[in-house]
Design an enzyme around this catalytic site. Structure first.
Site, short mmCIF file in Angstrom:
data_model
loop_
_atom_site.label_atom_id
_atom_site.label_comp_id
_atom_site.label_asym_id
_atom_site.label_seq_id
_atom_site.Cartn_x
_atom_site.Cartn_y
_atom_site.Cartn_z
NE ARG A 67 -2.18 -2.50 2.66
CZ ARG A 67 -2.40 -2.98 3.85
NH1 ARG A 67 -3.31 -2.45 4.60
NH2 ARG A 67 -1.70 -4.01 4.29
CD GLU A 104 1.26 -12.06 17.43
OE1 GLU A 104 0.77 -11.72 16.35
OE2 GLU A 104 0.60 -12.45 18.40
P1 AMP Z 1 4.37 -3.09 11.52
O1 AMP Z 1 5.62 -3.67 10.90
O2 AMP Z 1 3.90 -3.85 12.70
O3 AMP Z 1 4.53 -1.60 11.81
O4 AMP Z 1 3.20 -3.25 10.46
C1 AMP Z 1 3.09 -2.35 9.41
C2 AMP Z 1 2.63 -3.01 8.14
O5 AMP Z 1 1.58 -3.94 8.36
C3 AMP Z 1 2.13 -1.98 7.18
O6 AMP Z 1 2.59 -2.26 5.88
C4 AMP Z 1 0.62 -2.07 7.29
O7 AMP Z 1 0.03 -1.93 6.03
C5 AMP Z 1 0.34 -3.44 7.88
N1 AMP Z 1 -0.57 -3.39 9.05
C6 AMP Z 1 -0.25 -3.69 10.32
N2 AMP Z 1 -1.31 -3.56 11.15
C7 AMP Z 1 -2.35 -3.18 10.36
C8 AMP Z 1 -3.72 -2.84 10.62
N3 AMP Z 1 -4.25 -2.91 11.84
N4 AMP Z 1 -4.49 -2.47 9.57
C9 AMP Z 1 -3.96 -2.39 8.33
N5 AMP Z 1 -2.69 -2.67 8.03
C10 AMP Z 1 -1.87 -3.06 9.02
#
Ligand code: AMP
Length: 185
Positions: A67, A104
């Site tokens: 995205r 996780e």
């Molecule tokens: P993180 O590495 O945990 O910061 O996760 C970020 C990535 O996961 C991004 O590319 C987001 O598009 C996706 N992502 C994580 N949590 C969500 C959520 N609750 N809703 C939509 N996309 C998420």
């Protein structure tokens, strides 16, 4: 001057829907497809980002799979600069550099072309200034790995920009570059 108003911020927030329990139970998934197909909200968002970064001497926008590609490439076009994809492992065709990050359970990996910002061995007076873009900052694992990749190939990640930030997950603390989020939840 940044003229982004609380009403404009609200318009963007209202255009994003929350899907409970996707892709697994307990996750409140922020669905930006309803922002993308709302031309008024999408334009308001992109105008704000263009205004914020227009005079920041950014050389490239790097977007995170998948995205981040949408918002990042539209912004790069508006700024008249190049776009660089940071992809999930195994998708880029030429020579890449990779960076692992913890999930996780287990690990994931992102990659960038080694020459994405020009020859990494060339002597540049100043490194290319790169803006990193993704839709959402959650734990910060993906974006911090992407920022390290930019550094590894000899460029300078001047800021990481997100449309949404899930503040309660403290992803910002993991980032070693300045963070800007349009809307913090
Ligand atoms: P993180 O590495 O945990 O910061 O996760 C970020 C990535 O996961 C991004 O590319 C987001 O598009 C996706 N992502 C994580 N949590 C969500 C959520 N609750 N809703 C939509 N996309 C998420």
């Amino acid at each position: 001057m940044d003229t982004f108003s609380p009403e404009q911020r609200e318009k963007i927030l209202e255009s994003i829907r929350t899907i409970p329990d996707f892709p697994k139970p307990g996750i409140q998934f922020k669905d930006i497809t309803t922002l993308l197909n709302n031309p008024d909200a999408f334009k308001t968002l992109m105008e704000h980002l263009e205004e914020r970064y227009r005079d920041r001497q950014i050389d490239y926008v790097a977007g995170i799979d998948a995205r981040g590609f949408i918002f990042g490439s539209v912004l790069a076009d508006r700024l008249g600069i190049g776009f660089v994809p940071v992809r999930k492992k195994g998708k880029l065709p030429s020579t890449t550099v990779a960076e692992k990050y913890a999930l996780e359970y287990g690990f994931d990996e992102v990659e960038i072309h080694i020459d994405a910002f020009g020859d990494p061995n060339a002597c540049r007076e100043t490194p290319a200034r790169v803006l990193l873009v993704d839709d959402l900052l959650a734990t910060g694992g993906t974006a911090s790995a992407a920022a390290r990749l930019i550094d590894k190939v000899g460029a300078d990640c001047v800021e990481a920009c997100f449309i949404l930030e899930l503040g309660f997950l403290n992803g910002r603390e993991k980032m070693e570059v300045p963070v800007y989020s349009v809307i913090e939840l």
